[in-house]
Design a protein around this motif. Sequence first.
Motif, short mmCIF file in Angstrom:
data_model
loop_
_atom_site.label_atom_id
_atom_site.label_comp_id
_atom_site.label_asym_id
_atom_site.label_seq_id
_atom_site.Cartn_x
_atom_site.Cartn_y
_atom_site.Cartn_z
N VAL A 297 39.41 -40.50 74.95
CA VAL A 297 38.41 -41.36 74.46
C VAL A 297 36.83 -40.27 74.36
N GLN A 298 36.82 -39.66 75.40
CA GLN A 298 35.51 -38.47 75.44
C GLN A 298 35.70 -37.74 74.06
N LYS A 299 36.85 -37.21 73.85
CA LYS A 299 36.97 -36.41 72.51
C LYS A 299 36.14 -36.99 71.54
N ALA A 300 36.94 -38.39 71.46
CA ALA A 300 36.54 -39.26 69.80
C ALA A 300 35.20 -39.59 70.10
N TRP A 301 34.63 -40.02 71.20
CA TRP A 301 33.13 -40.49 71.21
C TRP A 301 32.24 -39.31 70.99
N LEU A 302 32.63 -38.10 71.58
CA LEU A 302 31.54 -37.01 71.33
C LEU A 302 31.56 -36.54 70.14
N PHE A 303 32.73 -36.46 69.27
CA PHE A 303 33.12 -36.41 67.94
C PHE A 303 32.14 -37.02 67.17
N TRP A 304 32.26 -38.32 67.49
CA TRP A 304 31.33 -39.27 66.49
C TRP A 304 29.73 -39.17 66.76
N ALA A 305 29.38 -39.10 68.05
CA ALA A 305 27.99 -38.78 68.22
C ALA A 305 27.54 -37.52 67.73
N THR B 120 12.33 -39.63 61.86
CA THR B 120 12.02 -39.47 63.22
C THR B 120 12.80 -40.02 64.07
N GLN B 121 13.12 -41.30 64.01
CA GLN B 121 13.90 -41.99 65.00
C GLN B 121 15.02 -42.92 64.09
N PRO B 122 16.22 -42.82 64.63
CA PRO B 122 17.11 -43.58 63.93
C PRO B 122 16.87 -45.20 64.07
N THR B 123 17.42 -46.13 63.16
CA THR B 123 17.10 -47.51 63.12
C THR B 123 18.54 -47.94 62.93
N ALA B 124 18.63 -49.34 63.00
CA ALA B 124 19.90 -49.98 62.95
C ALA B 124 20.25 -49.78 61.44
N PRO B 125 19.39 -49.94 60.41
CA PRO B 125 19.91 -49.56 58.85
C PRO B 125 20.48 -48.11 58.87
N ASP B 126 20.16 -47.20 59.58
CA ASP B 126 20.83 -45.95 59.80
C ASP B 126 22.07 -46.00 60.28
N VAL B 127 22.21 -46.55 61.10
CA VAL B 127 23.67 -46.80 62.08
C VAL B 127 24.67 -47.34 61.07
N ARG B 128 24.14 -48.51 60.51
CA ARG B 128 24.98 -49.17 59.40
C ARG B 128 25.29 -48.23 58.21
N ALA B 129 24.35 -47.55 57.61
CA ALA B 129 24.79 -46.43 56.67
C ALA B 129 25.67 -45.45 57.15
N PHE B 130 25.27 -45.00 58.61
CA PHE B 130 26.43 -43.92 59.16
C PHE B 130 27.93 -44.53 58.95
N LEU B 131 27.87 -45.51 59.65
CA LEU B 131 29.19 -46.59 59.71
C LEU B 131 29.92 -46.39 58.06
N GLY B 132 29.07 -46.76 57.19
CA GLY B 132 29.48 -47.02 55.89
C GLY B 132 29.96 -45.62 55.22
N ASP B 133 29.47 -44.78 55.70
CA ASP B 133 29.75 -43.25 55.15
C ASP B 133 31.03 -42.89 55.90
N ALA C 150 33.24 -44.90 56.91
CA ALA C 150 34.61 -45.84 56.52
C ALA C 150 34.92 -45.11 55.17
N ARG C 151 33.97 -44.55 54.25
CA ARG C 151 34.29 -44.38 53.01
C ARG C 151 35.03 -43.16 52.87
N GLN C 152 34.51 -42.03 53.81
CA GLN C 152 35.15 -40.65 53.88
C GLN C 152 36.33 -40.47 54.63
N ARG C 153 36.46 -41.39 55.67
CA ARG C 153 37.61 -41.19 56.32
C ARG C 153 38.46 -42.36 56.43
N GLN C 154 38.44 -43.22 55.81
CA GLN C 154 39.21 -44.52 55.52
C GLN C 154 39.48 -45.15 56.96
N LEU C 155 38.25 -45.21 57.74
CA LEU C 155 38.48 -45.89 58.84
C LEU C 155 38.85 -47.40 59.08
#
Length: 325
Positions: A29-37, A50-63, A65-70
């Motif tokens: 779990v540590q390896k997986a979480w640190l990789f995604w961080a 400067t600072q991340p926002t919730a839309p940024d996190v949503r965009a990251f999740l979408g990216d 999902a597309r690239q790694r077929q999560l």
Amino acid sequence: MVELREQDPARLIGRMRQLLNDRGFSDNVQKAWLFWARQFIEFHQAQGQTQPTAPDVRAFLGDCARQRQLTAAGRRQVLRAVRCLLEDVLGLQLDGLRELEGELLRDAGPILLSPTQVQELLSTLEGSDWLLASLVYGAGLRLMETVRLRIRDIEPDRILVRDANGRLGRETVLPMRVREPIRAHLEELKLRHIRELAEGYGGVRLPPGLRAAPGTARSWLWQFVFPGPCHVNPLLPDVPPVRDHVPEAEARQTIEAAARDAGLGPGVSAATLRNSFAAHLIQRGVAVADVERLLGIESPGSQRALSPRSGPDPIESPVDTLTAH
């Protein structure tokens, strides 16, 4: 306010690793979480904000999902890793992250785990708890079917699944991985049963309406594989107490706590393990009708009589493909 882009990524990851280690997360779990961080830090830095926002996190999740077929479960794991980085390491509270996690849960349908995630969950358990969860996943049992198992239901290569009244409903596979652990488990139970018989106890609750010979409740074959507390009948105070199976609620809490310890988050339950059993068999090419039969789901294609060991290629339990416990 501390800005993420001004932080040294290596130092942030080091702090997060220490945090996860202090909380007792498994190495996987540590390896997986640190990789995604790390991936999120790189993604955020590339945005130039400067600072991340919730839309940024949503965009990251979408990216991701597309690239790694999560899968949906994989996206939830990514989100939990990012929340740990932002909230627990950096102390940031972003509006909308909890709502985003709720959306993932609602949109996911039945939650499925990957074999690696199942291994991570099982690795947090020991003894009879590991055995119970391994049977739910490895044999496709419902939780109540598992806690209700009796000694007579365990055969050398299969499990007999009965309803609440003791009537045989179906057969399913007894995984190779659990055969030695369950043998040792039953040996311990038998020694305890012998001691209880010597003390004048040793009876178990029998199925309602069962017409049984005297002494059946004290028979070894009728004992529960996962015994629970003893109960005294208040109307018959002179009758020795009888043992029940482990409470279903207790078994459910054990599996859900294991999922949290493995970093799999909310929503993972015994039903998740059973659903994953079905999905992993189908992914390996097992016929849907055969999977339905093992699960006890009635359909025209699953009506035929077929034991887990019949045919030229006996069905292999998905738990047998995991890393040894």
